[in-house]
Write a protein that holds these residues in place. Structure first.
Motif, PDB file in Angstrom:
ATOM      1  N   ILE A   1       8.652 -10.659   1.218  1.00 38.05           N
ATOM      2  CA  ILE A   1       9.639 -10.003   0.356  1.00 38.05           C
ATOM      3  C   ILE A   1       9.939  -8.602   0.866  1.00 38.05           C
ATOM      4  CG2 ILE A   1       9.951  -8.952  -1.929  1.00 38.05           C
ATOM      5  CD1 ILE A   1       8.634 -11.428  -3.126  1.00 38.05           C
ATOM      6  N   LEU A   2       8.897  -7.850   1.181  1.00 33.80           N
ATOM      7  CA  LEU A   2       9.090  -6.488   1.664  1.00 33.80           C
ATOM      8  C   LEU A   2       9.764  -6.480   3.032  1.00 33.80           C
ATOM      9  CD1 LEU A   2       8.620  -3.456   1.258  1.00 33.80           C
ATOM     10  CD2 LEU A   2       6.355  -3.742   2.316  1.00 33.80           C
ATOM     11  N   MET A   3       9.351  -7.384   3.907  1.00 29.63           N
ATOM     12  CA  MET A   3       9.924  -7.449   5.247  1.00 29.63           C
ATOM     13  C   MET A   3      11.426  -7.730   5.178  1.00 29.63           C
ATOM     14  SD  MET A   3       8.637  -9.780   8.453  1.00 29.63           S
ATOM     15  CE  MET A   3       8.858  -9.170  10.129  1.00 29.63           C
ATOM     16  N   TYR A   4      11.804  -8.658   4.303  1.00 27.76           N
ATOM     17  CA  TYR A   4      13.223  -8.969   4.146  1.00 27.76           C
ATOM     18  C   TYR A   4      13.964  -7.817   3.487  1.00 27.76           C
ATOM     19  CZ  TYR A   4      17.509 -11.030   2.352  1.00 27.76           C
ATOM     20  OH  TYR A   4      18.833 -11.259   2.052  1.00 27.76           O
ATOM     21  N   ASP A   5      13.386  -7.228   2.451  1.00 26.52           N
ATOM     22  CA  ASP A   5      14.071  -6.179   1.695  1.00 26.52           C
ATOM     23  C   ASP A   5      14.478  -5.016   2.589  1.00 26.52           C
ATOM     24  OD1 ASP A   5      15.179  -4.890  -0.475  1.00 26.52           O
ATOM     25  OD2 ASP A   5      13.281  -4.257  -1.344  1.00 26.52           O
ATOM     26  N   VAL A   6      13.581  -4.590   3.492  1.00 25.22           N
ATOM     27  CA  VAL A   6      13.882  -3.424   4.319  1.00 25.22           C
ATOM     28  C   VAL A   6      14.220  -3.798   5.763  1.00 25.22           C
ATOM     29  CG1 VAL A   6      12.501  -1.882   2.905  1.00 25.22           C
ATOM     30  CG2 VAL A   6      11.425  -3.039   4.830  1.00 25.22           C
ATOM     31  N   ALA A   7      14.315  -5.104   6.065  1.00 27.51           N
ATOM     32  CA  ALA A   7      14.666  -5.574   7.417  1.00 27.51           C
ATOM     33  C   ALA A   7      13.754  -4.945   8.463  1.00 27.51           C
ATOM     34  CB  ALA A   7      16.134  -5.278   7.726  1.00 27.51           C
ATOM     35  N   ALA A   8      12.461  -5.010   8.218  1.00 29.58           N
ATOM     36  CA  ALA A   8      11.494  -4.353   9.106  1.00 29.58           C
ATOM     37  C   ALA A   8      11.105  -5.249  10.268  1.00 29.58           C
ATOM     38  CB  ALA A   8      10.237  -3.966   8.321  1.00 29.58           C
TER      39      ALA A   8
ATOM     40  N   ILE B   1      13.787   0.509  -1.511  1.00 32.27           N
ATOM     41  CA  ILE B   1      13.348  -0.830  -1.889  1.00 32.27           C
ATOM     42  C   ILE B   1      13.870  -1.111  -3.297  1.00 32.27           C
ATOM     43  CG2 ILE B   1      11.286  -0.806  -0.447  1.00 32.27           C
ATOM     44  CD1 ILE B   1       9.634  -0.185  -2.954  1.00 32.27           C
ATOM     45  N   THR B   2      13.999  -2.377  -3.629  1.00 37.82           N
ATOM     46  CA  THR B   2      14.498  -2.738  -4.948  1.00 37.82           C
ATOM     47  C   THR B   2      13.391  -2.610  -5.986  1.00 37.82           C
ATOM     48  OG1 THR B   2      13.921  -5.077  -4.707  1.00 37.82           O
ATOM     49  CG2 THR B   2      16.087  -4.378  -3.880  1.00 37.82           C
ATOM     50  N   SER B   3      13.773  -2.556  -7.238  1.00 32.31           N
ATOM     51  CA  SER B   3      12.779  -2.486  -8.318  1.00 32.31           C
ATOM     52  C   SER B   3      11.954  -3.769  -8.359  1.00 32.31           C
ATOM     53  CB  SER B   3      13.485  -2.259  -9.656  1.00 32.31           C
ATOM     54  OG  SER B   3      14.440  -3.281  -9.908  1.00 32.31           O
TER      55      SER B   3
ATOM     56  N   ALA C   1       7.889  -4.094  -8.136  1.00 29.57           N
ATOM     57  CA  ALA C   1       7.047  -4.845  -9.070  1.00 29.57           C
ATOM     58  C   ALA C   1       6.063  -5.741  -8.307  1.00 29.57           C
ATOM     59  CB  ALA C   1       7.922  -5.682  -9.997  1.00 29.57           C
ATOM     60  N   HIS C   2       6.545  -6.364  -7.220  1.00 29.69           N
ATOM     61  CA  HIS C   2       5.658  -7.184  -6.392  1.00 29.69           C
ATOM     62  C   HIS C   2       4.581  -6.319  -5.739  1.00 29.69           C
ATOM     63  CE1 HIS C   2       7.462 -11.204  -6.538  1.00 29.69           C
ATOM     64  NE2 HIS C   2       8.641 -10.608  -6.588  1.00 29.69           N
ATOM     65  N   TYR C   3       4.953  -5.094  -5.360  1.00 30.30           N
ATOM     66  CA  TYR C   3       3.987  -4.174  -4.753  1.00 30.30           C
ATOM     67  C   TYR C   3       2.866  -3.855  -5.740  1.00 30.30           C
ATOM     68  CZ  TYR C   3       2.044   0.267  -3.118  1.00 30.30           C
ATOM     69  OH  TYR C   3       1.199   1.282  -2.731  1.00 30.30           O
ATOM     70  N   ARG C   4       3.226  -3.618  -7.007  1.00 27.99           N
ATOM     71  CA  ARG C   4       2.202  -3.303  -8.016  1.00 27.99           C
ATOM     72  C   ARG C   4       1.235  -4.474  -8.193  1.00 27.99           C
ATOM     73  NH1 ARG C   4       6.949  -1.346 -10.597  1.00 27.99           N
ATOM     74  NH2 ARG C   4       7.015   0.948 -10.677  1.00 27.99           N
ATOM     75  N   ARG C   5       1.778  -5.686  -8.255  1.00 29.07           N
ATOM     76  CA  ARG C   5       0.918  -6.866  -8.397  1.00 29.07           C
ATOM     77  C   ARG C   5       0.012  -7.018  -7.186  1.00 29.07           C
ATOM     78  NH1 ARG C   5       4.277 -12.006  -9.111  1.00 29.07           N
ATOM     79  NH2 ARG C   5       2.171 -12.864  -9.173  1.00 29.07           N
ATOM     80  N   TYR C   6       0.557  -6.765  -6.014  1.00 35.65           N
ATOM     81  CA  TYR C   6      -0.215  -6.924  -4.777  1.00 35.65           C
ATOM     82  C   TYR C   6      -1.365  -5.915  -4.718  1.00 35.65           C
ATOM     83  CZ  TYR C   6      -1.393  -6.566   0.171  1.00 35.65           C
ATOM     84  OH  TYR C   6      -2.067  -6.505   1.357  1.00 35.65           O
ATOM     85  N   THR C   7      -1.065  -4.654  -5.002  1.00 35.22           N
ATOM     86  CA  THR C   7      -2.106  -3.626  -4.906  1.00 35.22           C
ATOM     87  C   THR C   7      -3.173  -3.773  -5.987  1.00 35.22           C
ATOM     88  OG1 THR C   7      -0.674  -2.101  -6.157  1.00 35.22           O
ATOM     89  CG2 THR C   7      -0.655  -1.923  -3.741  1.00 35.22           C
ATOM     90  N   GLU C   8      -2.820  -4.330  -7.132  1.00 33.30           N
ATOM     91  CA  GLU C   8      -3.816  -4.558  -8.176  1.00 33.30           C
ATOM     92  C   GLU C   8      -4.904  -5.512  -7.698  1.00 33.30           C
ATOM     93  OE1 GLU C   8      -1.711  -5.956 -11.562  1.00 33.30           O
ATOM     94  OE2 GLU C   8      -0.886  -3.983 -12.105  1.00 33.30           O
ATOM     95  N   VAL C   9      -4.525  -6.428  -6.817  1.00 38.03           N
ATOM     96  CA  VAL C   9      -5.470  -7.428  -6.321  1.00 38.03           C
ATOM     97  C   VAL C   9      -6.151  -6.970  -5.033  1.00 38.03           C
ATOM     98  CG1 VAL C   9      -5.714  -9.796  -5.439  1.00 38.03           C
ATOM     99  CG2 VAL C   9      -4.217  -9.327  -7.409  1.00 38.03           C
TER     100      VAL C   9
ATOM    101  N   PRO D   1       8.813 -14.618  12.030  1.00 31.54           N
ATOM    102  CA  PRO D   1       8.950 -13.447  11.161  1.00 31.54           C
ATOM    103  C   PRO D   1      10.201 -12.617  11.405  1.00 31.54           C
ATOM    104  CG  PRO D   1       6.682 -13.654  11.887  1.00 31.54           C
ATOM    105  CD  PRO D   1       7.467 -14.683  12.646  1.00 31.54           C
ATOM    106  N   HIS D   2      10.594 -12.436  12.676  1.00 28.21           N
ATOM    107  CA  HIS D   2      11.739 -11.571  12.985  1.00 28.21           C
ATOM    108  C   HIS D   2      13.039 -12.110  12.393  1.00 28.21           C
ATOM    109  CE1 HIS D   2      12.817  -7.982  15.226  1.00 28.21           C
ATOM    110  NE2 HIS D   2      13.929  -8.578  15.644  1.00 28.21           N
ATOM    111  N   MET D   3      13.054 -13.391  12.039  1.00 28.34           N
ATOM    112  CA  MET D   3      14.263 -13.963  11.435  1.00 28.34           C
ATOM    113  C   MET D   3      14.546 -13.334  10.079  1.00 28.34           C
ATOM    114  SD  MET D   3      13.999 -18.001  12.491  1.00 28.34           S
ATOM    115  CE  MET D   3      15.567 -18.446  11.741  1.00 28.34           C
ATOM    116  N   LEU D   4      13.506 -12.863   9.393  1.00 27.82           N
ATOM    117  CA  LEU D   4      13.729 -12.181   8.109  1.00 27.82           C
ATOM    118  C   LEU D   4      14.485 -10.877   8.325  1.00 27.82           C
ATOM    119  CD1 LEU D   4      10.313 -12.834   6.370  1.00 27.82           C
ATOM    120  CD2 LEU D   4      12.546 -13.646   5.594  1.00 27.82           C
ATOM    121  N   ARG D   5      14.176 -10.160   9.387  1.00 25.66           N
ATOM    122  CA  ARG D   5      14.897  -8.930   9.734  1.00 25.66           C
ATOM    123  C   ARG D   5      16.358  -9.245  10.067  1.00 25.66           C
ATOM    124  NH1 ARG D   5      14.530  -3.687  12.072  1.00 25.66           N
ATOM    125  NH2 ARG D   5      15.552  -3.433  14.095  1.00 25.66           N
TER     126      ARG D   5
END
Length: 342
Positions: free
Chosen positions: A156-163, A197-199, A203-211, A263-267
């Motif tokens: 999700i993050l990779m696609y969102d910021v085209a990293a 990044i989108t809201s 939200a996904h970042y918060r869930r990820y870091t909690e775990v 992976p690069h296809m997401l970018r």
């Protein structure tokens, strides 16, 4: 008097281990691509010139040798003009370094500079996913499991910021600012850029870091594996494996997902979707961290060709690839000759 063979491999070793990674800040992927180029070239010299690898010198790899090598690879590996020019640029780069480090070697650089580039008429193809395919891919991981949660957030993050893959793996916990909804990336040449990044991603970042980050510090790697009870950066091989796995799962319900997904296809997909949504190419260039604006034109050309193919409704067949030389992609050649083995 120094041995010319020793000089050649000493400079090659320093180019790989000091100049590119430390002085130029070249990405690991670029270094790997250059290593493959030199593996193929040295293997070709050994096969066609009958020169043992340990006896190769600057004089042996001259203009005629390089031209023959590149032409041979075009014929046997179906290299495009773009690939041809990229491999030539890698070879020239080393000779420029050697001539700078030891001016007497400038004569060899002048000889190599006489190898002409090929004219490129065709625009490189861009492999990207449709919005429907991206949606299916991002939904494929089981986020009820720890690895599924990690894999989903990574994509999700990779696609969102085209990293780039390397940019993602270099992220630390402190690189994401939830208050500003931004992420700080370090691109090629250690060039930084800040992207929104989108809201939903936040939200996904918060869930990820909690775990995964119960007691986070800013310098902890955001994506990691555990080795010796320590968090170490996740490898790109691991990313490639889970992207392929989830693509295979998503393909069962979404026929738009191609057989080969990396992976690069997401970018590429994010950049294409931004372009199709009306974002100017100049802004996409900054978003992607491209140094040369011409690089971003591939998305405009690809979109045009996509429309053209839709109109023509034609199918282009492809020939079977030629056999791969036995010395192709032999990492051990460079590593052994440059003293990089452990």
């Amino acid at each position: 008097m120094t041995n010319p063979t020793d000089d050649f491999y000493r400079h090659l070793r320093e180019w790989f281990t000091v100049f590119m990674p430390r002085q130029r800040g070249v990405s690991p992927h670029t270094i790997t691509a250059c290593r493959h180029t030199w593996n193929m070239l040295l293997g070709y010299v050994a096969e066609t010139r009958g020169v043992p690898l340990e006896h190769v010198t600057f004089s042996i790899i001259n203009r005629a040798c390089i031209i023959e090598f590149l032409d041979h690879m075009r014929a046997t590996r179906s290299w495009t003009a773009t690939t041809y020019n990229q491999r030539l640029a890698c070879i020239r780069s080393f000779f420029r370094y050697a001539a700078t480090a030891e001016p007497i070697l400038a004569i060899h650089l002048a000889d190599v500079n006489g190898v002409p580039q090929l004219k490129t008429t065709a625009t490189p193809s861009v492999h990207y996913l449709t919005t429907g395919a991206v949606t299916a891919l991002l939904a494929a991981p089981d986020h009820a499991t720890k690895t599924g949660l990690r894999d989903q957030f990574f994509m999700i993050l990779m696609y969102d910021v085209a990293a780039r893959d390397a940019e993602m793996l270099a992220l630390t916990v402190g690189d994401i600012d939830l208050r500003r909804l931004t992420v700080d990336l370090v691109g090629k040449g250690a060039k930084p850029r800040r992207l929104p990044i989108t809201s939903e991603t936040a939200a996904h970042y918060r869930r990820y870091t909690e775990v995964f980050h119960h007691d986070p510090t800013a310098d902890q790697p955001l994506f990691f594996t555990i080795h010796g009870h320590r968090k170490t950066r996740m490898s790109d091989d691991n990313v490639g494996r889970f992207v392929r796995h989830h693509a295979s799962t998503a393909r069962e319900s979404c026929t738009e997902i191609p057989e080969k997904v990396h992976p690069h296809m997401l970018r590429h997909s994010r950049a294409m979707h931004l372009y199709q949504a009306g974002m100017p190419l100049a802004l996409i260039t900054e978003w992607l961290g491209h140094t040369d604006p011409e690089t971003t034109l591939i998305y405009a050309h690809a979109d045009t060709e996509m429309k053209r193919r839709a109109l023509a409704k034609t199918t282009v067949g492809t020939a079977s690839p030629p056999a791969v030389p036995m010395w192709h992609d032999r990492d051990d050649i460079i590593r052994r000759l440059c003293g990089l083995t452990t």
